[in-house]
Design a protein around this motif. Structure first.
Motif, mmCIF file in Angstrom:
data_model
loop_
_atom_site.group_PDB
_atom_site.id
_atom_site.type_symbol
_atom_site.label_atom_id
_atom_site.label_comp_id
_atom_site.label_asym_id
_atom_site.label_seq_id
_atom_site.Cartn_x
_atom_site.Cartn_y
_atom_site.Cartn_z
ATOM 1 N N TRP A 63 0.846 -1.196 0.000
ATOM 2 C CA TRP A 63 0.000 0.000 0.000
ATOM 3 C C TRP A 63 0.879 1.243 0.000
ATOM 4 O O TRP A 63 1.814 1.366 0.804
ATOM 5 C CB TRP A 63 -0.931 0.028 1.210
ATOM 6 N N THR A 64 0.605 2.162 -0.930
ATOM 7 C CA THR A 64 1.434 3.345 -1.125
ATOM 8 C C THR A 64 0.546 4.564 -1.279
ATOM 9 O O THR A 64 -0.394 4.550 -2.074
ATOM 10 C CB THR A 64 2.305 3.195 -2.394
ATOM 11 N N ARG A 65 0.821 5.608 -0.527
ATOM 12 C CA ARG A 65 0.042 6.840 -0.654
ATOM 13 C C ARG A 65 0.357 7.526 -1.983
ATOM 14 O O ARG A 65 1.433 7.350 -2.556
ATOM 15 C CB ARG A 65 0.365 7.798 0.495
ATOM 16 N N ILE A 66 -0.575 8.335 -2.429
ATOM 17 C CA ILE A 66 -0.389 9.020 -3.707
ATOM 18 C C ILE A 66 0.819 9.956 -3.663
ATOM 19 O O ILE A 66 1.525 10.120 -4.666
ATOM 20 C CB ILE A 66 -1.668 9.780 -4.102
ATOM 21 N N ASP A 67 1.112 10.561 -2.521
ATOM 22 C CA ASP A 67 2.318 11.398 -2.427
ATOM 23 C C ASP A 67 3.557 10.607 -2.848
ATOM 24 O O ASP A 67 4.421 11.120 -3.573
ATOM 25 C CB ASP A 67 2.512 11.898 -0.995
ATOM 26 N N GLU A 68 3.641 9.362 -2.365
ATOM 27 C CA GLU A 68 4.808 8.542 -2.705
ATOM 28 C C GLU A 68 4.772 8.094 -4.166
ATOM 29 O O GLU A 68 5.816 8.028 -4.834
ATOM 30 C CB GLU A 68 4.896 7.334 -1.778
ATOM 31 N N LEU A 69 3.586 7.791 -4.660
ATOM 32 C CA LEU A 69 3.486 7.418 -6.077
ATOM 33 C C LEU A 69 3.849 8.605 -6.972
ATOM 34 O O LEU A 69 4.559 8.438 -7.974
ATOM 35 C CB LEU A 69 2.070 6.922 -6.409
ATOM 36 N N HIS A 70 3.380 9.784 -6.617
ATOM 37 C CA HIS A 70 3.751 10.976 -7.393
ATOM 38 C C HIS A 70 5.265 11.162 -7.407
ATOM 39 O O HIS A 70 5.846 11.553 -8.428
ATOM 40 C CB HIS A 70 3.087 12.226 -6.803
ATOM 41 N N ARG A 71 5.907 10.873 -6.285
ATOM 42 C CA ARG A 71 7.356 11.044 -6.221
ATOM 43 C C ARG A 71 8.076 10.007 -7.079
ATOM 44 O O ARG A 71 9.075 10.330 -7.770
ATOM 45 C CB ARG A 71 7.824 10.960 -4.762
ATOM 46 N N LEU A 72 7.583 8.775 -7.085
ATOM 47 C CA LEU A 72 8.175 7.757 -7.951
ATOM 48 C C LEU A 72 8.088 8.175 -9.415
ATOM 49 O O LEU A 72 9.047 8.029 -10.188
ATOM 50 C CB LEU A 72 7.460 6.418 -7.755
ATOM 51 N N ILE A 73 6.933 8.687 -9.805
ATOM 52 C CA ILE A 73 6.735 9.124 -11.192
ATOM 53 C C ILE A 73 7.633 10.318 -11.495
ATOM 54 O O ILE A 73 8.266 10.392 -12.555
ATOM 55 C CB ILE A 73 5.259 9.486 -11.442
ATOM 56 N N LEU A 74 7.692 11.266 -10.564
ATOM 57 C CA LEU A 74 8.514 12.460 -10.754
ATOM 58 C C LEU A 74 9.973 12.087 -10.980
ATOM 59 O O LEU A 74 10.616 12.575 -11.923
ATOM 60 C CB LEU A 74 8.389 13.373 -9.532
#
Length: 234
Positions: A63-74
């Motif tokens: 489970w990953t929060r969107i903040d962390e997913l946004h950072r992975l994409i960034l």
């Protein structure tokens, strides 16, 4: 269409429906990195959103929060735009642009009217801290901030729609999802919720107008949140 009289709770999708993610990110890039095509950067960042969530839903990531997913994409897209050399502090600050997204011009006034008649809550894949910071900055008058984080499931998982109804001890038919995305609305409808579509033709920027044709299965179709308030008698 007449207001479904039993609706008590309005749930709102956020990115694209209530706030202008594309315009906000493009403006941030124009301010911080004017040499970068802000339109292309915003689109590239958003393009990674569904694949990243799919990795979580498939069990590849926990489970990953969107903040962390946004950072992975960034981190993945920065080199593509010549920004691979950004330091950690700059990356962290840029990632928080999602906490600073500007509302559409009608959003605050429309929500304020709707709040007089209905309970208003977010139902976003964005995490609670992000949604709270965004609301504080933009003046979004939520009664409650709900997130995929609460249910540990991303929309359109039924756990989100049914979980939000359960938080308020309401049957699904007394809950309406308001969104600018037909797939989100279809997920809610499959769970028995009422649905209202909001036209956001410029969600992906002026150069990429979106088809906002009505979907007959939705209960309501509105140009913006002010018109939704009109339709709901608020």
């Amino acid at each position: 269409m007449a207001n479904p009289p039993s609706v008590q709770l309005l749930l709102f999708d956020i990115f694209g429906t209530v706030v202008d993610w594309h315009g906000s990110i493009a403006a941030e890039m124009a301010r911080l990195h004017p040499e970068v095509d802000g339109d292309a950067f915003a689109l590239a960042w958003r393009e990674g959103y569904r694949p990243a969530m799919a990795r979580v839903m498939a069990g590849e990531l926990g489970w990953t929060r969107i903040d962390e997913l946004h950072r992975l994409i960034l981190d993945d897209i920065l080199p593509r735009f010549g920004l691979g050399g950004l330091d950690e502090a700059s990356r962290r600050e840029l990632n928080r642009v999602w906490h600073r997204l500007d509302p559409w011009p009608d959003s605050v006034a429309g929500l304020t009217r709707l709040k007089k008649r209905f309970t208003l809550a977010t139902l976003s894949n964005g995490n609670i801290g992000l949604l709270t910071n965004m609301a504080k900055r933009a003046g979004l008058p939520w009664d409650c901030v709900l997130s995929a984080e609460v249910f540990r499931a991303y929309k359109p998982d039924p756990a989100t729609y049914l979980g939000a109804a359960a938080v308020f001890d309401l049957p699904p038919e007394q809950v309406m999802l308001v969104a600018a995305h037909h797939d989100d609305l279809a997920g809610a409808r499959a769970c028995g919720l009422r649905t209202a579509y909001i036209e956001r033709p410029l969600e992906f920027g002026a150069g990429h107008p979106k088809d906002v044709s009505p979907e007959p299965a939705n209960d309501l179709h509105a140009r913006d949140l002010l018109q939704l308030a009109d339709l709901l008698g608020a």
